[in-house]
Design an enzyme around this catalytic site. Sequence first.
Site, PDB file in Angstrom:
ATOM      1  N   ASP A  12      29.741  42.652   7.848  1.00 14.56           N
ATOM      2  CA  ASP A  12      29.394  43.109   6.498  1.00 14.56           C
ATOM      3  C   ASP A  12      28.547  44.369   6.646  1.00 14.56           C
ATOM      4  O   ASP A  12      27.389  44.306   7.061  1.00 14.56           O
ATOM      5  CB  ASP A  12      28.607  41.988   5.796  1.00 14.56           C
ATOM      6  CG  ASP A  12      28.241  42.339   4.365  1.00 14.56           C
ATOM      7  OD1 ASP A  12      28.255  43.527   4.016  1.00 14.56           O
ATOM      8  OD2 ASP A  12      27.927  41.391   3.600  1.00 14.56           O
ATOM      9  N   HIS A  13      29.131  45.479   6.289  1.00 11.14           N
ATOM     10  CA  HIS A  13      28.457  46.757   6.524  1.00 11.14           C
ATOM     11  C   HIS A  13      27.276  46.991   5.574  1.00 11.14           C
ATOM     12  O   HIS A  13      26.541  47.959   5.720  1.00 11.14           O
ATOM     13  CB  HIS A  13      29.465  47.906   6.414  1.00 11.14           C
ATOM     14  CG  HIS A  13      29.133  49.081   7.284  1.00 11.14           C
ATOM     15  ND1 HIS A  13      27.952  49.181   7.990  1.00 11.14           N
ATOM     16  CD2 HIS A  13      29.832  50.221   7.569  1.00 11.14           C
ATOM     17  CE1 HIS A  13      27.924  50.325   8.653  1.00 11.14           C
ATOM     18  NE2 HIS A  13      29.050  50.970   8.419  1.00 11.14           N
TER      19      HIS A  13
END
Length: 571
Positions: free
Chosen positions: A543-544
């Site tokens: 999850d950036h």
Amino acid sequence: MSQTTIRVPDIGGAEGAEVVELLVAVGDHIELEQSLIVLESDKASMEIPASSAGVVLEVKVAMGDQLSEGDAVVVISVAADGNDANASAAEGIHAEDAAEDVAEDVIAAPEAADAASAQSSNGAIAAAKGAPVGGEAKLITVEIPDIGTDGDVELVEISVTVGQHVEEGESLVVLESDKASMEVPAPVAGKVVKLLVDAGQSVSQGVPLLELEATVVGDDVASDAVANGQAQTAVVAAPATQPQATAQSAASSSPLQVASKDAAVATGDNAGIYAGPAVRKLAREFGIPLGDVSGSGPRGRLVKDDLHAFVKAALKKGSATAAVSGAGIAPIPDVDFSQFGEIDAQPRSRLDKLTASNMTRAWLNVPHVTQFDDADITDLEAFRASLKAEAEKRQTKITPMPFLLKACAVALNANPKLKSSLADAGETLVYKQYCHIGMAVDTPNGLVVPVIRDVDKKSIWELSEEVIELAGLARDKKLKPAQMQGGVFSISSLGGIGGRGFTPIVNAPEVAILGVSKASMQPVWDGSAFVPRNMLPLALSYDHRVINGGDAGRFLTELVGLLSDIRRLVM
Ligand code: CAO
């Protein structure tokens, strides 16, 4: 059943206070002490509570009316026993059916005010205790005064800081009950030396608030003022220019809750906003910044309807936004495939549909990035092969999975962000001190992800047994919900099936997942020659919003190192 008229009680001597909010209508069932209207004088907002429960038969006032003590507010029908009405009398509210001695208590406010000023024994007066500080100043402890209720109220704001000089009457803290905001003013001028409370704390009458080094003017004014009841920590935060109103309201012991207009514009993040306590409370409950709401009341005052309109508009805007992005994208059209040939339409299992919905949710909410690497598991595989006999003796089988689990646990504990989760709509990142890892299991019924708890604390043999047991339970549809909860990270291994690589979808609210593909012999340059090595393809999706490339790179490099040299797992 009888009828009762609820009238305006003692409002601190204010004449012609304007009705700025009507909170009930004909036919409403009202509870005891429910707010009926909001009045506003030149210095305070006041909610008038119901003296008894009942049904509103008539509303006697309209917006903008100017009311004074004794004016009728509503007529209600009450239960035949009249208990409520009598109860209200004791509380100082006018009710026509409730005895006249009530009126005596309340209407006598001006006299009560004088009495209040004169005697410190009155509960509402002088909640300050003093002791001399050197010869110059006097240290006094300011306590919560009579706030018109025996119960606790919330301390929503501390308006001063240690070291600050305050003037007499200057607000020290803001209290809030379910009906009103109240400021506690400084009983005397002085310097704040110690705070004894925290914002958010529940407090009641007599709780020490802070220590004040009182300024001595002439001969020990602070202690005289306290002793005489002239320095009052009054419930009503009337400005210093309105001492009589302060004393009157404090003295009346009326359940009427009063918030100074100044208090209403100075509380917390919503400073500068013109709104009453009930509106402020509602706004806080829904997390609405009052500054974003336009007031439709007199002089721009915010009323409850303004909050309702704000929420409706926000919801509408939200769904309009969704219609052009994310979940709102146009659906894939239904096609009649039978027009092209024979078909067999099967209903999907509940698990398949649930997985579809979870995948869509994660895919649309999580900005995914996937990073790849290969681990040299030649030595691991040699070691695993050497365990075959022992595994047989233990009547088990050992696959690469327990090693993967163990290596991930070590790498996760060294890189704890990879096992964190977002919370509070992205305001908070939750780090977990435990290391439970989910393992995707392919079953005839669909995909399930049992969770192996405390992977970091278990041996390879224990993990191996648990992998076999949980995979078996998953395939037999015997997993309990608790066995699929609490994961901090997931592993999806397609190694037994095949493939050179894939990009797994993050199992939100986890922030990362490891995709494992099929190991194969590859020529690897060792510095002087190509040598055959057993290489395991790994893909880390993350999850950036939480994990950046550096975080992921460090984790994956550590993981590859651990799998390539499993002696490091025990370091
Ligand atoms: N490379 C090469 N061989 C591998 C391997 C890899 N990465 N991983 C496992 N193998 C081998 C095993 O060693 C075993 O071979 P042997 O019988 O010769 O020892 C064989 O493949 C089968 O292993 P397995 O898959 O039964 O066991 P496992 O412990 O590796 O995995 C489990 C268990 C439950 C993860 C697996 O059975 C499974 O269901 N995988 C599918 C996960 C999945 O569907 N992911 C996708 C999710 S998103 O759609």
